[in-house]
Design a protein around this motif. Structure first.
Motif, PDB file in Angstrom:
ATOM      1  N   TRP A   1      63.065  54.255  76.821  1.00 15.41           N
ATOM      2  CA  TRP A   1      62.465  54.602  78.114  1.00 15.41           C
ATOM      3  C   TRP A   1      63.218  53.953  79.270  1.00 15.41           C
TER       4      TRP A   1
ATOM      5  N   ILE B   1      51.088  62.768  70.459  1.00 19.57           N
ATOM      6  CA  ILE B   1      51.607  61.422  70.178  1.00 19.57           C
ATOM      7  C   ILE B   1      50.622  60.365  70.654  1.00 19.57           C
ATOM      8  N   LEU B   2      50.050  60.584  71.847  1.00 19.38           N
ATOM      9  CA  LEU B   2      49.077  59.632  72.395  1.00 19.38           C
ATOM     10  C   LEU B   2      47.812  59.575  71.549  1.00 19.38           C
TER      11      LEU B   2
ATOM     12  N   TRP C   1      53.022  54.190  75.052  1.00 21.67           N
ATOM     13  CA  TRP C   1      51.916  54.974  75.616  1.00 21.67           C
ATOM     14  C   TRP C   1      52.234  55.345  77.055  1.00 21.67           C
TER      15      TRP C   1
ATOM     16  N   LEU D   1      56.088  61.054  80.784  1.00 20.42           N
ATOM     17  CA  LEU D   1      56.759  62.314  80.460  1.00 20.42           C
ATOM     18  C   LEU D   1      55.853  63.520  80.686  1.00 20.42           C
ATOM     19  N   ILE D   2      54.564  63.345  80.480  1.00 20.24           N
ATOM     20  CA  ILE D   2      53.617  64.437  80.760  1.00 20.24           C
ATOM     21  C   ILE D   2      53.688  64.810  82.241  1.00 20.24           C
TER      22      ILE D   2
ATOM     23  N   TRP E   1      55.174  55.561  78.446  1.00 26.95           N
ATOM     24  CA  TRP E   1      56.309  56.497  78.503  1.00 26.95           C
ATOM     25  C   TRP E   1      55.834  57.923  78.238  1.00 26.95           C
ATOM     26  N   ASN E   2      54.957  58.094  77.262  1.00 24.50           N
ATOM     27  CA  ASN E   2      54.449  59.433  76.975  1.00 24.50           C
ATOM     28  C   ASN E   2      53.608  59.977  78.119  1.00 24.50           C
TER      29      ASN E   2
ATOM     30  N   TYR F   1      64.912  66.121  74.111  1.00 25.22           N
ATOM     31  CA  TYR F   1      64.154  66.827  73.069  1.00 25.22           C
ATOM     32  C   TYR F   1      65.063  67.406  71.990  1.00 25.22           C
TER      33      TYR F   1
ATOM     34  N   HIS G   1      53.359  65.430  73.632  1.00 23.49           N
ATOM     35  CA  HIS G   1      53.109  64.057  74.110  1.00 23.49           C
ATOM     36  C   HIS G   1      51.627  63.698  74.034  1.00 23.49           C
TER      37      HIS G   1
ATOM     38  N   GLU H   1      60.866  70.695  68.125  1.00 19.63           N
ATOM     39  CA  GLU H   1      61.532  69.988  69.228  1.00 19.63           C
ATOM     40  C   GLU H   1      62.851  70.669  69.591  1.00 19.63           C
TER      41      GLU H   1
END
Length: 372
Positions: A105, A214-215, A230, A236-237, A232-233, A138, A211, A187
């Motif tokens: 990140w 993943i969370l 957490w 990215l959202i 970083w995701n 990705y 994402h 991906e």
């Protein structure tokens, strides 16, 4: 903040919001894993260059505090090139003082800020380059997951067993093991569609779902694992949502490629070298692939075990710890999975605990080989 419009009406506003999103989540990430950025800790500090070893510990803390102040100025103040340059230089210097700060990140955020600095008066270029950075991330993230280690350690152990609670018998009975290949193929497919599809906004929604998944799996209501990612995701959202609010347009692909060839080389050419051990894994978007070497430290006695080390296992009659567990327990960051850094880490640990009191073991998950 009251004068800031968060509605995307122009490219300038779009860039402005992206900068603030990155600044916000960068700030939160650094606060959450603050021990990554200071030298007063048990986990060894491994600088990029050996002469940085003589830098006093308090300078790490000073740089950390200044970086936080500058992030707040970037977040709440007006768009300012001087703030961005100052922060980038300080953050880069801080990363040179300790290799563990080169997290994936961190690499992405540094790349994004440098893109903004270079193209400060060309907002269209910033959006296009952010788009290409996402495509590369990705695409290579998917490629790196195409291996058996991902299927066994990430898909089966983490997702099927730990999260869903499936037994090995159930996994074998319903042949769930190779279903995990859907993840890397998705991906790669979404990266391709993001690059070439005209409806990039719709594709971005599918990536946002990844994402969110993943969370759900790693987050506080799931496995509660690797909390540093957490943020970083979440970032990215928002980055995906804002980047594709407007169509991403390149007027002349050839001209743009020639003018920005260095970014294309960094994001699309250099990651290819990582498959041959010629470029850093975290600079190549190798994320949750299950690949790579892990370092274990075995001590001669239990008296040397510290609470910061995390889980202790037994190997050949000696108490051992996983470097990854230690890093995550004390700093909430992952160790950098590169052999040259492991060797430097090994030297520092032997100096601190005594050459005859520790044994370093490198485990390769791909071929399951153990090297002492």
């Amino acid at each position: 903040m009251k004068n800031i419009s968060w509605k995307v009406e122009s490219i300038n506003q779009q860039v402005n919001i992206l900068i603030r999103i990155i600044a916000l989540f960068w700030f939160l990430t650094k606060i959450w894993g603050y021990k990554t950025w200071i030298a007063d800790r048990l986990y060894p500090v491994i600088p990029v260059f050996d002469f940085f070893k003589f830098i006093p510990n308090y300078l790490h803390t000073i740089l950390f505090v200044i970086s936080l102040i500058l992030l707040l100025l970037i977040l709440f103040g007006k768009k300012n090139l001087a703030f961005l340059i100052s922060f980038f230089v300080i953050e880069l210097f801080s990363c040179l003082l300790d290799t563990v700060r080169w997290q994936p990140w961190e690499y992405m955020y540094l790349s994004a800020f440098l893109v903004v600095i270079i193209n400060f008066y060309k907002p269209k270029n910033i959006i296009v380059l952010m788009h290409l950075l996402l495509v590369a991330m990705y695409f290579f993230s998917g490629l790196h997951k195409l291996n058996r280690s991902f299927l066994s350690s990430v898909w089966m152990d983490t997702i099927l067993v730990d999260f869903f609670g499936f037994s090995l018998e159930t996994i074998l009975k319903y042949k769930l093991f190779f279903i995990g290949l859907i993840i890397p193929f998705c991906e790669i497919l979404l990266a391709g569609l993001l690059a070439f599809s005209k409806n990039k906004k719709t594709i971005s929604y599918f990536l946002i779902l990844i994402h969110l998944s993943i969370l759900i799996i790693l987050g506080p209501f799931g496995l509660g694992y690797n909390s540093i990612v957490w943020f970083w995701n979440l970032a990215l959202i928002f980055i995906l949502f804002i980047t594709y609010q407007k169509p991403v347009e390149i007027e002349s692909v050839k001209s743009f490629s020639l003018n920005h060839f260095y970014w294309l080389a960094l994001w699309f050419l250099m990651p290819v070298l990582s498959f041959f051990g010629r470029w850093y894994q975290y600079f190549s978007f190798n994320l949750y692939s299950g690949k790579g070497k892990q370092m274990y430290i075995c001590f001669s006695s239990k008296e040397k075990i510290q609470p910061e080390f995390g889980k202790v296992i037994n190997y050949d009659g000696s108490p051992c710890i996983n470097l990854q567990n230690w890093a995550m327990k004390e700093m909430k960051s992952m160790p950098i999975p590169e052999m040259e850094i492991y060797l430097k880490m090994s030297d520092e640990i032997k100096k601190k605990y005594g050459k005859n009191n520790v044994k370093i073991i490198i485990y390769n998950s791909e071929n399951q080989k153990i090297v002492e």
